[in-house]
Design an enzyme around this catalytic site. Structure first.
Site, short mmCIF file in Angstrom:
data_model
loop_
_atom_site.label_atom_id
_atom_site.label_comp_id
_atom_site.label_asym_id
_atom_site.label_seq_id
_atom_site.Cartn_x
_atom_site.Cartn_y
_atom_site.Cartn_z
N GLU A 91 0.78 -1.00 0.03
CA GLU A 91 0.04 -0.13 -0.37
C GLU A 91 0.42 1.56 -0.29
O GLU A 91 0.52 2.16 1.16
CB GLU A 91 -0.43 -0.10 1.07
CG GLU A 91 -1.38 -1.31 0.79
CD GLU A 91 -2.96 -1.22 2.70
OE1 GLU A 91 -2.97 -0.53 3.10
OE2 GLU A 91 -3.61 -2.06 2.46
N ASP A 103 -0.56 -1.70 -5.13
CA ASP A 103 -1.01 -3.26 -4.01
C ASP A 103 0.69 -3.14 -2.99
O ASP A 103 0.42 -3.82 -2.12
CB ASP A 103 -1.11 -3.92 -4.69
CG ASP A 103 -2.44 -4.37 -4.56
OD1 ASP A 103 -3.37 -3.41 -4.06
OD2 ASP A 103 -2.86 -5.05 -5.76
N GLU A 140 0.67 -4.88 -8.97
CA GLU A 140 -0.83 -4.49 -8.49
C GLU A 140 -1.01 -6.26 -8.96
O GLU A 140 -0.45 -7.17 -9.69
CB GLU A 140 -1.96 -3.87 -9.30
CG GLU A 140 -1.53 -2.52 -8.98
CD GLU A 140 -2.44 -1.51 -7.85
OE1 GLU A 140 -3.18 -2.44 -8.29
OE2 GLU A 140 -1.97 -0.58 -7.43
N PHE A 141 -2.09 -6.85 -8.05
CA PHE A 141 -2.53 -8.89 -8.40
C PHE A 141 -3.53 -8.50 -9.01
O PHE A 141 -4.05 -7.81 -7.42
CB PHE A 141 -2.17 -9.40 -7.16
CG PHE A 141 -2.76 -10.95 -7.32
CD1 PHE A 141 -3.73 -11.47 -7.52
CD2 PHE A 141 -1.42 -12.16 -7.07
CE1 PHE A 141 -4.19 -12.56 -7.75
CE2 PHE A 141 -2.54 -13.10 -7.47
CZ PHE A 141 -3.52 -13.56 -7.34
N GLU A 142 -4.08 -8.51 -9.91
CA GLU A 142 -5.79 -7.59 -10.10
C GLU A 142 -6.76 -8.99 -9.77
O GLU A 142 -6.53 -10.49 -10.11
CB GLU A 142 -5.90 -7.81 -11.74
CG GLU A 142 -6.84 -6.90 -11.62
CD GLU A 142 -7.26 -5.83 -11.20
OE1 GLU A 142 -6.59 -4.84 -11.45
OE2 GLU A 142 -8.68 -5.92 -11.13
#
Lengths: 208, 208
Positions: free
Chosen positions: A76, A93, A110-112
């Protein structure tokens, strides 16, 4: 898991070839996918009893945990550009700053886990991070279509976003399409939502 | 309605200045916003009784109707690049080919009625159209934040997408942020969904 498909933009390919910190960031994210295995097994076995039978969040959390615990990535990281106005764009993320005596390199991932529209937003958020000079390399990971069939309903997959990768040619951007090594009706189901997730303190980015 | 905010990328600005067909496309879309008025009035009056009290689709349909009937734009033009595979990307909402003896110019437009993620997808779809050489100018129209408060819940607004316009600097891209000229609790409510829309045959694009 395995990396079944991979997009490496021209710009990212050049970076990885010429910058050892870029190569390290790339390898650490690859490791978080490759080392994401079913407990007690040396590979990832996905329950394939029925469409949408598994949650996707546990898959994401395991990758992030590897990045945090083994490679010291942070969770974050807000982009300064958004002025912490989450309406404009949430934080990145997972994020890491790599430093040596001579250089400094920032990678964001980012892990979608959302639908395809949401994947477009993640892609654009990372792109903005690059364009505003807050990231040097952006990475996105998502399941391939075959695997997404057994994950949360409407979770986006690599193939759906793939026609848009050409927008990233000149951007240092990598997209991973991961897959389970094995599909079995005997494998444990992955819980949906927050259910069944063991509580864990995340390594959250602290703005200085 | 009025055009309260407007983003014209560097590339679009140059096109409009140097290409009369680009200037025409731009003016026709502007007209579809400016001529979208409340029946019996010379301007657009939005009911402001409560949050989300109006539907956004009637606003879109009126703009599209003006483009179809007054300016001969077509609806639902698929991009060849997507091979009519709607999973990869739906058709361009509204499209027109401008021709003179010496030149040919293609403009595409989307009126965003979905949430912010969906707006990112529309933006990227238009960008792909440009990048693949199927569009010469891309335009997107959406309500400004003030107006969106009284429209369908979670409809995206200009200000939400604005931080991402910098991705479009080098792309011939225009975004219009429209607004009602007047807000009144006496104005007729705009129906939500398809309810109350009079049936109308759209001027659909026919692939040759």
């Amino acid at each position: 898991m395995k990396i079944a498909k991979q997009y490496v933009s021209e710009a990212a390919e050049y970076l990885i070839r010429t910058n050892e910190l870029a190569a390290q960031a790339f390898q650490e994210v690859r490791s978080s996918i490759l080392n994401n295995v079913t407990p007690g097994s040396n590979h990832f076995i996905l329950n394939c009893t029925s469409k949408n039978c598994n949650g996707v969040v546990p898959v994401k959390e395991r990758c992030y945990q590897i990045l945090e615990e083994e490679f010291e990535w942070y969770r974050e990281k807000p982009l300064t550009y958004f002025h912490e106005d989450a309406q404009k764009g949430g934080p990145i993320d997972v994020y890491k700053e790599f430093t040596t005596e001579r250089s400094f390199f920032r990678a964001g991932l980012e892990f979608e886990t959302g639908n395809i529209s949401s994947a477009h937003r993640s892609m654009n958020k990372l792109y903005v991070g690059i364009k505003k000079g807050e990231l040097d390399l952006a990475m996105l990971m998502m399941p391939i279509k075959k695997m997404s069939f057994y994950l949360t309903d409407r979770v986006s997959n690599y193939e759906e976003l793939e026609p848009y990768f050409l927008l990233l040619d000149k951007v240092p951007f990598i997209v991973f399409g991961f897959d389970a090594e094995e599909y079995s009706t005997d494998a444990p189901l992955l819980p949906k939502g927050k259910d069944g997730m063991s509580p864990r303190t995340i390594r959250k980015w602290q703005s200085s």
